[in-house]
Design a protein around this motif. Structure first.
Motif, PDB file in Angstrom:
ATOM      1  N   UNK A   1      41.342  45.028  44.066  1.00  0.00           N
ATOM      2  CA  UNK A   1      42.820  45.632  43.841  1.00  0.00           C
ATOM      3  C   UNK A   1      43.502  44.272  43.571  1.00  0.00           C
ATOM      4  N   UNK A   2      44.315  44.357  42.642  1.00  0.00           N
ATOM      5  CA  UNK A   2      45.556  43.208  42.510  1.00  0.00           C
ATOM      6  C   UNK A   2      46.761  43.038  43.561  1.00  0.00           C
ATOM      7  N   UNK A   3      46.647  41.745  43.899  1.00  0.00           N
ATOM      8  CA  UNK A   3      47.966  41.335  44.527  1.00  0.00           C
ATOM      9  C   UNK A   3      49.484  41.148  44.094  1.00  0.00           C
ATOM     10  N   UNK A   4      49.717  41.617  44.482  1.00  0.00           N
ATOM     11  CA  UNK A   4      51.755  41.459  43.874  1.00  0.00           C
ATOM     12  C   UNK A   4      52.080  40.538  44.092  1.00  0.00           C
ATOM     13  N   UNK A   5      53.064  38.688  43.683  1.00  0.00           N
ATOM     14  CA  UNK A   5      53.333  38.302  44.125  1.00  0.00           C
ATOM     15  C   UNK A   5      54.894  38.255  43.493  1.00  0.00           C
ATOM     16  N   UNK A   6      55.399  37.656  44.810  1.00  0.00           N
ATOM     17  CA  UNK A   6      57.156  37.714  44.319  1.00  0.00           C
ATOM     18  C   UNK A   6      57.629  36.412  45.234  1.00  0.00           C
ATOM     19  N   UNK A   7      58.650  36.290  44.698  1.00  0.00           N
ATOM     20  CA  UNK A   7      58.236  34.635  44.912  1.00  0.00           C
ATOM     21  C   UNK A   7      60.126  34.990  44.787  1.00  0.00           C
TER      22      UNK A   7
ATOM     23  N   UNK B   1      47.448  38.211  41.580  1.00  0.00           N
ATOM     24  CA  UNK B   1      46.505  37.275  42.545  1.00  0.00           C
ATOM     25  C   UNK B   1      45.823  38.127  42.779  1.00  0.00           C
ATOM     26  N   UNK B   2      44.326  37.204  41.689  1.00  0.00           N
ATOM     27  CA  UNK B   2      43.116  38.297  41.903  1.00  0.00           C
ATOM     28  C   UNK B   2      42.507  36.984  43.511  1.00  0.00           C
ATOM     29  N   UNK B   3      42.231  37.955  44.187  1.00  0.00           N
ATOM     30  CA  UNK B   3      40.609  36.538  45.278  1.00  0.00           C
ATOM     31  C   UNK B   3      39.166  37.258  44.715  1.00  0.00           C
ATOM     32  N   UNK B   4      38.862  36.608  44.677  1.00  0.00           N
ATOM     33  CA  UNK B   4      36.812  37.176  44.032  1.00  0.00           C
ATOM     34  C   UNK B   4      36.589  36.094  45.983  1.00  0.00           C
TER      35      UNK B   4
ATOM     36  N   UNK C   1      42.314  34.122  40.675  1.00  0.00           N
ATOM     37  CA  UNK C   1      43.091  33.661  39.748  1.00  0.00           C
ATOM     38  C   UNK C   1      44.291  33.884  39.540  1.00  0.00           C
ATOM     39  N   UNK C   2      45.103  33.650  38.736  1.00  0.00           N
ATOM     40  CA  UNK C   2      46.439  34.295  38.868  1.00  0.00           C
ATOM     41  C   UNK C   2      47.440  34.056  37.456  1.00  0.00           C
ATOM     42  N   UNK C   3      47.519  35.051  37.727  1.00  0.00           N
ATOM     43  CA  UNK C   3      48.720  35.128  35.845  1.00  0.00           C
ATOM     44  C   UNK C   3      50.183  35.594  35.952  1.00  0.00           C
TER      45      UNK C   3
ATOM     46  N   UNK D   1      52.502  29.231  32.703  1.00  0.00           N
ATOM     47  CA  UNK D   1      51.548  29.431  31.452  1.00  0.00           C
ATOM     48  C   UNK D   1      50.812  30.814  30.873  1.00  0.00           C
ATOM     49  N   UNK D   2      51.707  31.398  30.327  1.00  0.00           N
ATOM     50  CA  UNK D   2      51.193  33.095  29.844  1.00  0.00           C
ATOM     51  C   UNK D   2      48.879  33.244  29.987  1.00  0.00           C
ATOM     52  N   UNK D   3      49.048  34.385  30.248  1.00  0.00           N
ATOM     53  CA  UNK D   3      47.265  34.243  30.321  1.00  0.00           C
ATOM     54  C   UNK D   3      46.585  34.175  31.736  1.00  0.00           C
ATOM     55  N   UNK D   4      45.763  34.425  32.251  1.00  0.00           N
ATOM     56  CA  UNK D   4      44.734  34.393  33.798  1.00  0.00           C
ATOM     57  C   UNK D   4      44.665  33.178  33.635  1.00  0.00           C
TER      58      UNK D   4
END
Length: 422
Positions: free
Chosen positions: A1-7, A20-23, A34-36, A57-60
């Protein structure tokens, strides 16, 4: 499950930065991430790259092979002390539930830090921003809890901590780095402070000497956090606790982005980074490169004159301001009378133990300084730190410790600095 990141952006607005996805491999080890960026974040005024590895930049964006965790997230993970607390807490919970302990992964460490005390400006969520991880297990302790926190930290360090000790320490935060016990406490105005606690194995009053060193740094023209020395009586006598106000927090709980020097230079695990490289990298990323370069040089001079051995890329930080990244106040400066610890070299392939101030002067151009100006800085820092023994007596430090610490403060670089400034 992707982690939503707020700042929290400079100015106080909170924005959805991305996912953020952790592998992890089958054994639970982190092998990459991987971050998008969110499309809206890329269009937001004031949005900034969370670290050099994550350009806007856009994309993963995949992590590099030798840095499986992006620096901005690694910086707000627990280090040795925080991980020790989380390991002990999981073990105790497992025993209470009569089950085997769960093997904690990098994802557990990242999400296990209490949201309120997490270092820097990031907030993490698994439910689209409805709640942020980790939710508080208990209220952040107050200053009046310092004696209990000290006793709890000592018990945990000696592997006899109770459930109550762990609950108190985990509530006090686990994202502060380093091996020494550190906790976050709240003052009567609601402001957060970091408290460094004593250890039973300390050979001298480590916190008091760090407080003294911060005072000397301020005299030398170096920005330091607001600091206090708090003394408590315990079973082993009087102990000192160093309190510094959290510089990654502003009034009203607003958060300030933080990046370690290790993340700024994208240091690989087995890599050694020197100060010249740090200075040149800082010039590329700072919002005020001239001022930061000069300030960094002054800090390195100071480090050499007080023999600060707690000197590595995790112990230099940068705050996100409107104009960009800039040096955070000085922190984690510990004079040591013994010079056997490896520290940051002054130049590539430089000596990591016997660091000479003349070598630093040879690299002054990397900090944006002319030689004459660099020599002047050496003279100013030398003069500002010369009264260390008098300050130690003002702080009621024992004469035996003052004699011992002369090995740190009256090291060969001090004599060299006097001759250079003459």
């Amino acid at each position: 499950m992707a982690i939503r990141v707020e700042v929290h952006l400079p100015g106080g607005r909170q924005a959805h930065a991305g996912e953020l996805d952790l592998h992890l491999n089958t054994g639970g080890a982190l092998v990459g991430s991987t971050f998008r960026y969110a499309d809206d974040y890329l269009r937001t005024a004031g949005a900034y790259a969370l670290c050099p590895e994550l350009p806007l930049t856009p994309g993963p964006i995949p992590s590099a092979g030798d840095r499986p965790m992006f620096g901005t997230f690694a910086d707000c993970q627990p280090d040795q002390w925080g991980r020790t607390l989380l390991f002990h807490a999981e073990r105790n919970i497992a025993q209470a539930q009569d089950r085997a302990s769960v093997r904690l992964t990098e994802k557990d460490f990242l999400l296990g830090v209490q949201d309120e005390t997490r270092l820097g400006a990031l907030r993490l969520s698994l439910d689209g921003g409805e709640t942020f991880l980790a939710p508080p297990r208990a209220d952040v302790p107050d200053l009046v809890n310092l004696p209990a926190l000290t006793e709890a930290a000592e018990a945990v360090a000696e592997h006899r901590g109770s459930d109550r000790d762990l609950r108190l320490l985990v509530a006090a935060g686990t994202s502060m780095g380093g091996a020494r016990p550190k906790v976050t406490v709240r003052d009567t105005d609601g402001e957060l402070w970091m408290a460094k606690l004593p250890r039973p194995t300390d050979r001298w009053d480590v916190q008091a000497w760090e407080y003294l060193t911060l005072r000397l740094a301020s005299r030398a023209g170096i920005e330091i956090p607001v600091a206090r020395l708090h003394r408590v009586d315990g079973d082993g006598g009087r102990h000192s606790i160093l309190l510094t106000r959290r510089f990654d927090r502003l009034s009203g709980g607003r958060r300030v982005g933080f990046l370690s020097a290790e993340s700024l230079v994208q240091k690989a695990f087995f890599e050694t980074i020197d100060y010249r490289t740090l200075a040149e990298t800082l010039a590329d990323h700072s919002g005020r490169p001239s001022a930061d370069g000069h300030d960094l040089f002054r800090r390195v001079v100071f480090t050499l004159l007080v023999r600060n051995v707690d000197d590595h890329m995790k112990n230099h930080g940068f705050l996100r301001r409107t104009e960009g990244w800039s040096l955070a106040p000085l922190f984690d400066v510990n004079p040591d009378p013994f010079s056997v610890a490896e520290s940051t070299p002054l130049r590539p392939m430089g000596n990591r133990i016997d660091r000479e101030i003349r070598v630093l002067l040879d690299t002054c151009g990397s900090y944006g300084l002319r030689l004459d100006d660099a020599r002047q800085v050496v003279g100013e820092v030398s003069e500002a730190t010369a009264g260390w023994a008098e300050l130690a007596r003002d702080l009621s430090l024992p004469e035996g410790e003052i004699t011992l610490m002369a090995e740190a403060f009256e090291n060969p670089n001090r004599s060299e600095a006097r001759s250079l400034a003459a």
